[in-house]
Design an enzyme around this catalytic site. Sequence first.
Site, PDB file in Angstrom:
ATOM      1  CE  LYS A  35      -4.379  -0.138   2.257  1.00 24.53           C
ATOM      2  NZ  LYS A  35      -5.199  -0.127   3.448  1.00 24.53           N
ATOM      3  CB  THR A 122     -15.924   3.967  14.843  1.00 21.18           C
ATOM      4  OG1 THR A 122     -15.992   4.914  13.774  1.00 21.18           O
ATOM      5  CG2 THR A 122     -17.244   3.929  15.583  1.00 21.18           C
ATOM      6  CG  PHE A 152     -19.258  12.547  11.783  1.00 22.19           C
ATOM      7  CD1 PHE A 152     -20.027  11.623  12.490  1.00 22.19           C
ATOM      8  CD2 PHE A 152     -18.553  13.492  12.497  1.00 22.19           C
ATOM      9  CE1 PHE A 152     -20.090  11.656  13.874  1.00 22.19           C
ATOM     10  CE2 PHE A 152     -18.620  13.541  13.890  1.00 22.19           C
ATOM     11  CZ  PHE A 152     -19.387  12.618  14.578  1.00 22.19           C
ATOM     12  CG  LEU A 153     -14.892   9.925   5.733  1.00 18.25           C
ATOM     13  CD1 LEU A 153     -15.277   8.798   4.801  1.00 18.25           C
ATOM     14  CD2 LEU A 153     -13.434  10.284   5.517  1.00 18.25           C
ATOM     15  CG  LEU A 252     -36.527   9.415   4.551  1.00 18.04           C
ATOM     16  CD1 LEU A 252     -37.556  10.527   4.485  1.00 18.04           C
ATOM     17  CD2 LEU A 252     -36.937   8.388   5.605  1.00 18.04           C
ATOM     18  N   GLY A 259     -25.535  -1.611   4.595  1.00 16.68           N
ATOM     19  CA  GLY A 259     -24.311  -2.406   4.632  1.00 16.68           C
ATOM     20  C   GLY A 259     -23.115  -1.506   4.803  1.00 16.68           C
ATOM     21  CB  CYS A 262     -19.750   2.591   9.121  1.00 18.43           C
ATOM     22  SG  CYS A 262     -18.095   3.223   8.802  1.00 18.43           S
ATOM     23  CE  LYS A 265     -16.253  -0.492  11.881  1.00 21.73           C
ATOM     24  NZ  LYS A 265     -16.247   0.383  13.025  1.00 21.73           N
TER      25      LYS A 265
END
Length: 438
Positions: A35, A122, A152-153, A252, A259, A262, A265
């Site tokens: 990476k 998180t 919060f992205l 909505l 899924g 985030c 989990k």
Amino acid sequence: MQIGIIGTGYVGLPTGVGLAELGHKVKCIDREITKIEYLKKGEITLFESGLEELLKKNLKNGNISFTTSMQEGISGSDIVIIAVGTPPHPVTKEADMKYVHAAATELAQYLDGYTIIANKSTVPVGTGDDIENLISKRNPQADFDVVSLPEFLREGFAVYDFFNPDRIVIGTNSERAKAKLNELYKPFKEKSKILFVKRRSSETIKYASNAFLAMKIHYINEMADFCEKVNADIYEVAEGMGMDSRIGSKFLNPGPGYGGSCFPKDTHAMYFMAKQNNVELTLIEAAINGNEKRKKEIAKKIILTVDHIENPKVAILGLTFKGGTDDCRESPAMDIIFELLNYKLNIVAYDPKGMKNAKLILGDKISYAKDMYSVADNADLLVVLTEWDDFRNYDLNIVNKKMRLKNIFDTRNMLNKQEAFKLGFSFSSLGIGNYFDE
Ligand code: NAD
């Protein structure tokens, strides 16, 4: 400022590139050597719109660099951001903290001068205290504050969201840390709300927000089921509901279940924490169970459509958990496909960006098409599972000539239903009663 970032995934990389673009000197650390090798060359290892261009620019001007060495990345940093994974524990589904703990333990020895350790992963409430203890134990002389800085992205919009956050939540009681973070976030002061709270409140805000959004999706999915039964139209219902500013129009859209890396989990982790603390979270429990059930029901609907056909072939459009990302982690499409495989269906799939990651999960259990039309070759049913913009203008005239049987199941309201009817397709969607098909 000099900033070290541990973890170059969906959170760490856009954060690092964004901070570099703001003029900070950023060193990104990851333990995955390949990476880091790609990133050093300016090649991104995940798909995020606009990220590669910004990365290349900031590599060139020297604002960002990459390393596998914790020492090299941390030494001299004013702020160290932890952005490593907190995956669900395979059995208990609580957040697995091994990566956060390992990062905190390793970074401790390289702290020099006052440093803020900002946690963007998180994490369960109280993790800030754990990180503090781990660092103090390893390096009793270290001068530092541990701050909660939840992320919060939205995947697929990470670059946009970095520069245009709705809110920045900072959990700390330290005045020194507050002053430094106020300086860091000065460019955002005009357009975003910055909220300073206690560290444990900040850690809770992240879970409470994600669990709420997951429940909102589950709610609209249940309303979609209701609309189907009473011959109402969920899209009209959602539009009417969303006009109420107390409800809001986002999240909505009915679909095959929530899924991604985030919501599943974090709902589980929140539920686990509540249980540990003898608190009942009945709404979150209902969302978790309802979401699992929903994916099975979608699979059942697919099976019922083709089970009378000999050697049926199902074409799937969309594998990622949502449009705009290459991320297939916990994608409803993956679970639905695994369910279909129990019935020995021939499955061929296409996704604009998620094929590589889907292959890592599904391997050769299914076939992969080279584009969004060839997926329909000789298929008996075409199923849309992800809301990619590419599918909005899908030309049904093309697939009309390709499919063996003319069945469509659009779980994302992407395709043109009227056109499908005109061409003689049998068309199913979610949340719209049969009344409208007449
Ligand atoms: P990810 O799996 O994409 O990336 C994590 C990276 O950390 C990997 O590249 C891994 O190699 C690296 N890493 C792990 N341990 C390391 C160590 N000790 N030293 C150096 N590198 C290490 O994860 P992600 O999706 O970026 O999520 C990171 C955290 O942010 C999680 O807690 C997640 O819940 C949270 N979060 C994610 C999103 C999202 O949209 N993905 C949004 C908000 C918050």
